[in-house]
Motif scaffolding. Structure first.
Motif, PDB file in Angstrom:
ATOM      1  N   GLY A   1      -7.417   1.301  -4.670  1.00  6.04           N
ATOM      2  CA  GLY A   1      -8.437   0.922  -5.641  1.00  6.04           C
ATOM      3  C   GLY A   1      -9.399   2.035  -5.969  1.00  6.04           C
ATOM      4  O   GLY A   1      -9.852   2.169  -7.103  1.00  6.04           O
TER       5      GLY A   1
ATOM      6  N   GLU B   1     -13.679  -4.391 -10.880  1.00  4.25           N
ATOM      7  CA  GLU B   1     -12.774  -4.275  -9.748  1.00  4.25           C
ATOM      8  C   GLU B   1     -12.851  -5.510  -8.864  1.00  4.25           C
ATOM      9  O   GLU B   1     -13.894  -5.829  -8.305  1.00  4.25           O
TER      10      GLU B   1
ATOM     11  N   GLU C   1      -7.638  -8.188  -0.712  1.00  4.13           N
ATOM     12  CA  GLU C   1      -6.701  -7.591   0.200  1.00  4.13           C
ATOM     13  C   GLU C   1      -6.348  -8.528   1.357  1.00  4.13           C
ATOM     14  O   GLU C   1      -7.152  -9.332   1.804  1.00  4.13           O
TER      15      GLU C   1
ATOM     16  N   TRP D   1      -7.466   4.537  -0.064  1.00  2.00           N
ATOM     17  CA  TRP D   1      -6.950   3.245  -0.469  1.00  2.00           C
ATOM     18  C   TRP D   1      -6.819   3.200  -1.991  1.00  2.00           C
ATOM     19  O   TRP D   1      -7.604   3.828  -2.706  1.00  2.00           O
TER      20      TRP D   1
ATOM     21  N   TYR E   1       0.217   5.950   3.362  1.00  2.00           N
ATOM     22  CA  TYR E   1      -1.150   5.443   3.484  1.00  2.00           C
ATOM     23  C   TYR E   1      -1.499   5.248   4.941  1.00  2.00           C
ATOM     24  O   TYR E   1      -0.703   4.727   5.731  1.00  2.00           O
TER      25      TYR E   1
ATOM     26  N   TYR F   1     -10.919  -7.264  -5.572  1.00  2.00           N
ATOM     27  CA  TYR F   1      -9.985  -6.931  -4.514  1.00  2.00           C
ATOM     28  C   TYR F   1      -9.811  -8.134  -3.585  1.00  2.00           C
ATOM     29  O   TYR F   1     -10.767  -8.651  -3.035  1.00  2.00           O
TER      30      TYR F   1
ATOM     31  N   GLU G   1     -12.663  -6.337  -0.315  1.00  2.00           N
ATOM     32  CA  GLU G   1     -13.512  -5.155  -0.358  1.00  2.00           C
ATOM     33  C   GLU G   1     -13.956  -4.943  -1.784  1.00  2.00           C
ATOM     34  O   GLU G   1     -13.142  -4.740  -2.661  1.00  2.00           O
TER      35      GLU G   1
ATOM     36  N   SER H   1      -1.151  -4.318   1.972  1.00  2.00           N
ATOM     37  CA  SER H   1      -0.945  -4.643   0.572  1.00  2.00           C
ATOM     38  C   SER H   1      -2.268  -4.700  -0.168  1.00  2.00           C
ATOM     39  O   SER H   1      -3.331  -4.838   0.430  1.00  2.00           O
ATOM     40  N   TRP H   2      -2.168  -4.572  -1.479  1.00  2.00           N
ATOM     41  CA  TRP H   2      -3.355  -4.589  -2.324  1.00  2.00           C
ATOM     42  C   TRP H   2      -3.141  -5.595  -3.435  1.00  2.00           C
ATOM     43  O   TRP H   2      -2.163  -5.538  -4.178  1.00  2.00           O
ATOM     44  N   SER H   3      -4.082  -6.544  -3.540  1.00  2.00           N
ATOM     45  CA  SER H   3      -4.043  -7.546  -4.594  1.00  2.00           C
ATOM     46  C   SER H   3      -4.988  -7.109  -5.701  1.00  2.00           C
ATOM     47  O   SER H   3      -6.161  -6.825  -5.452  1.00  2.00           O
ATOM     48  N   VAL H   4      -4.469  -7.019  -6.924  1.00  2.00           N
ATOM     49  CA  VAL H   4      -5.286  -6.537  -8.025  1.00  2.00           C
ATOM     50  C   VAL H   4      -5.088  -7.441  -9.236  1.00  2.00           C
ATOM     51  O   VAL H   4      -3.993  -7.946  -9.474  1.00  2.00           O
TER      52      VAL H   4
ATOM     53  N   ARG I   1       0.823  -1.208   0.000  1.00  2.00           N
ATOM     54  CA  ARG I   1       0.000   0.000   0.000  1.00  2.00           C
ATOM     55  C   ARG I   1       0.862   1.264   0.000  1.00  2.00           C
ATOM     56  O   ARG I   1       0.534   2.235  -0.677  1.00  2.00           O
TER      57      ARG I   1
END
Length: 755
Positions: A533, A745, A749, A531, A461, A747, A754, A467-470, A453
């Motif tokens: 996203g 989208e 996370e 955040w 942040y 997510y 989310e 962390s962000w999984s995309v 992040r």
């Protein structure tokens, strides 16, 4: 004893009348009435400085109807009023109408000094000696005074004053007489007659003033009223609810009362025997030309313009330019006699409403809304709205899903909802932000599936997850590709890789620069600490109007304007009021706007582009971007340069309702995407509006600047595309390539999913 007391009070009142008349002096000589009434050019609107007992008798201060017009300055959208009235000077009221009022109400009007002694004596004899019908004996001047006192009480929301203005007591009569005599000293007879004809009630349903009555009953101006029409209107004031001729059951009595006025006009030598007989012989029903809409009020009678009407009125009610308080602004709208000239393009609004309802009919079982907002680039002018609903602010909308008073195309404070997730239609903002950092759209980026992040935020942040999984809508992260291809294919992972390089601050700043803000009234400001996203792949809550305006900035060579609904507002004194400004200014480099437009066009014209379904008719160069926010709203945005920018949202405006497996307007899909329904809606609106408005084709826009194309110009098939793009194998199939990057989208996370 009680009867004796009443008689004594009446005699006392009679003596007061006589005393006041003597004290006030008698008008010298009898006017030659036709000559006096013919001096229209000498009659003027009473000045606001002329007052009696601190009561303002300025005829222009009367509550007057406000009218809202479309951008052509002639199409009426709606009217607002506390009292349905249009004030006109005496010179714009026909001589027969003036004569009919005098004949009916006060035949000695041009002889007395405000109080008619003979009339009072006659009323006394008729009421208390002959025991006939109760007679009032009030002069026309006294009736004008009574009406002004009543209007003032209502304007001040003073029920006690309102009661005293109408109570049947000696005290009220004395006050009216005192003021009437003073008025006769300060005002001319034509001025008093002018005031009376503008203030009197001439029908049911809040209908005031002779001009409004003339339009309502005969569809003519007060200046053009003939003898029969004038007699009809003059007769109504005695009992507006009973003598209103627009009510069929009233017409026999209304005709009888009209004939009484004609008799009086003949007896008082205003009309000839021939005219008397001619107009008396006419059935009243055959003389009417009723205009039903003249007494309807508010946006609920604006039809398909109702949503725009509501937005325009909110601009008045919410803007300090029209008053310090909400109460002041509401009074100005409903009583100020405003002429409100708006930006609504009749063709654009009609086309948007048709496209919305054709896409998903009102009573479609899916219940989904289609919402369209349109703006003229470079001006901020809101052209219209399309919603597949009926505008209805009444309680009936609570139980009818096809009706609503909520304009889902605008911000919450403007009468809208809490906004829509904009999905992949956000991605052109990222492209602009990239170039504002001096980067080329042919640069290759290398997407990842998991990002810390903190790597996105230039200021750190502040959330919980680290962390962000995309990934993309078809799964996986895809391969390395250019920024241009990332937009054309709408890959989430490419957007994330871009954001990691330029930082969240640049994206936040660019969004605001382009005119973006969140829809909820009290929502937090966009921040680099949001955040990732929300500001990379579009889960922010925005109104369609805001997003249309963002695209309008790109369509206008980078000129950003605040949306406006009002072009000009003129008050009843003929003065132009200050209106909210569009504040148009150069927000981004024209070269960036042109290059972004080029990239959007590639998404339409390339065989593997996501926005192919938006291609406009007749070879018109098309700039569009589709989107899907998860499996909820479906979206499309785009523009014709310098002409129109529009945004379409399809979904449930109040709740997140999945499209999966839904049947919409007879079509079924396991999974829906923006190109399947939102893009056709956008295309239908644009094609119809452009055709109806005769907007010529101009394909000169969207020329990329070499410095944003890697210095080597642009390839028509995706300059800078990486040979290692792992998604190339899937692009042979139209369906698979269109689903591939639709901006859905997803997510996953570390701190919890989310969506």
């Amino acid at each position: 004893m009680k009867n004796d007391l009443t008689v004594r009070r009446v005699i006392a009142l009679l003596l007061t009348y006589v005393t006041l008349c003597v004290a006030g002096g008698v008008v010298g000589g009898v006017f030659f009435i036709p000559a006096v009434l013919g001096l229209n050019e000498a009659a003027r609107v009473v000045g606001p400085s002329l007052k009696v007992e601190d009561i303002d008798f300025d005829v222009t201060s009367l509550p007057q109807k406000s009218t809202i017009y479309a951008s052509d300055n002639k199409t009426v959208i709606a009217s607002f009023y506390a009292q349905n009235r249009t004030v006109v000077p005496l010179r714009q009221i026909s001589q027969p109408m003036q004569q009919a009022a005098v004949a009916r109400e006060d035949k000695r009007f041009f002889e007395h000094s405000g109080v008619d002694v003979q009339g009072v004596v006659r009323a006394f004899v008729q009421t208390f000696i002959k025991h006939g019908d109760t007679q009032g004996g009030s002069s026309l001047t006294q009736q004008y005074v009574k009406n002004v006192l009543l209007v003032e009480a209502k304007e001040n929301n003073d029920p006690i004053a309102e009661y005293h203005a109408t109570e049947d007591t000696v005290a009220r009569k004395i006050r009216e007489m005192l003021i009437a005599v003073q008025m006769e000293k300060q005002y001319s007879k034509p001025e008093i007659l002018q005031g009376y004809l503008n203030i009197a009630q001439f029908g049911r349903n809040n209908l005031y003033g002779v001009e409004t009555a003339a339009r309502r009953y005969f569809n003519v101006s007060a200046a053009d009223l003939n003898i029969g029409q004038a007699a009809t209107i003059a007769s109504i004031t005695k009992n507006p609810s009973r003598y209103d001729p627009s009510v069929p059951q009233n017409q026999p009595e209304a005709e009888k009362q009209r004939n009484i006025v004609l008799d009086l006009m003949f007896q008082q030598h205003f009309i000839s025997q021939a005219d008397h007989d001619k107009f008396r012989a006419e059935p009243i029903a055959q003389t009417l030309n009723l205009q039903d809409n003249s007494t309807q009020v508010g946006c609920q009678v604006a039809g398909d313009a109702g949503f725009f009407c509501d937005y325009a009125t909110k601009q008045i009610l919410n803007s300090k330019e029209f008053g310090k308080t909400a109460k002041d602004r509401n009074k100005l709208l409903n009583e100020g006699g405003l002429n409100i000239y708006t930006t609504m393009d009749v063709n654009a609004n009609a086309s948007a409403m048709q496209a919305a309802r054709d896409t998903i009919p009102l009573n479609d079982p899916s219940g989904f809304e289609v919402v369209i907002a349109a703006v003229r680039p470079g001006t901020g002018e809101v052209l219209g709205f399309g919603i597949n609903r009926i505008y209805d602010p009444t309680d009936a909308a609570h139980s009818d899903p096809t009706r609503t008073a909520v304009n889902y195309a605008v911000d919450q404070q403007d009468g809208g909802g809490t906004g829509w997730g904009v999905g992949s239609t956000w991605k052109p903002i990222n492209t602009v932000a990239w170039m504002r950092q001096g980067r080329s759209i042919t640069e290759t980026v290398h997407p990842q599936g998991l990002y810390p992040r903190h790597s996105f935020s230039c200021s750190g942040y502040s959330g919980i997850a680290n962390s962000w999984s995309v990934h993309n809508s078809e799964g996986g992260t895809g391969g390395a590709e250019s920024v241009l291809d990332g937009l054309v294919h709408s890959h989430n992972t490419t957007q994330a890789a871009m954001a990691q390089q330029i930082g969240m601050c640049s994206i936040v700043d660019t969004a605001k620069t382009l005119g973006y803000h969140n829809a909820p009234t009290n929502d937090k400001v966009l921040s680099s600490k949001n955040w990732p996203g929300s500001l990379i792949i579009g889960t922010v809550a925005s109104s369609p109007l805001t997003m249309a305006n963002v695209y309008a900035t790109i369509a206008a060579n980078g000129v950003q304007c605040t949306p406006i609904a009002l072009k000009k507002v003129v008050n009843k004194q003929g003065e132009s009021l200050k209106v909210p400004s569009a504040n148009c200014h150069q927000a981004i480099d024209p070269a960036i706007a042109q290059t972004t437009a080029y990239a959007m066009n590639q998404g339409v014209v390339r065989s593997d582009g996501q926005a192919k379904a938006a291609q406009l008719d007749n070879g018109r160069k098309t700039f569009a971007k589709t989107g899907t926010n998860g499996d909820t709203p479906m979206l499309t945005a785009g523009f014709v340069p310098n002409q129109v920018a529009a945004f379409v949202s399809v979904g449930n405006a109040e709740h997140d309702v999945s499209f999966k497996g839904k049947t919409i307007n007879g079509q079924s899909h396991g999974t829906w995407y923006g190109y399947q329904i939102a893009a056709p809606a956008w295309k239908a609106f644009m094609n119809k509006y452009l055709a109806d408005a005769n907007i010529p084709i101009d394909n000169d826009y969207g020329n990329p600047d070499p410095k944003y194309m890697g210095g080597g110009g642009a390839s028509g098939n995706g300059a800078g595309q990486s040979n290692g793009d792992s998604n190339n194998n899937n692009r042979n199939s139209q369906n698979s390539q269109q689903k591939q990057g639709e901006g859905q989208e997803q997510y996953g996370e570390d701190a919890g999913g989310e969506e």
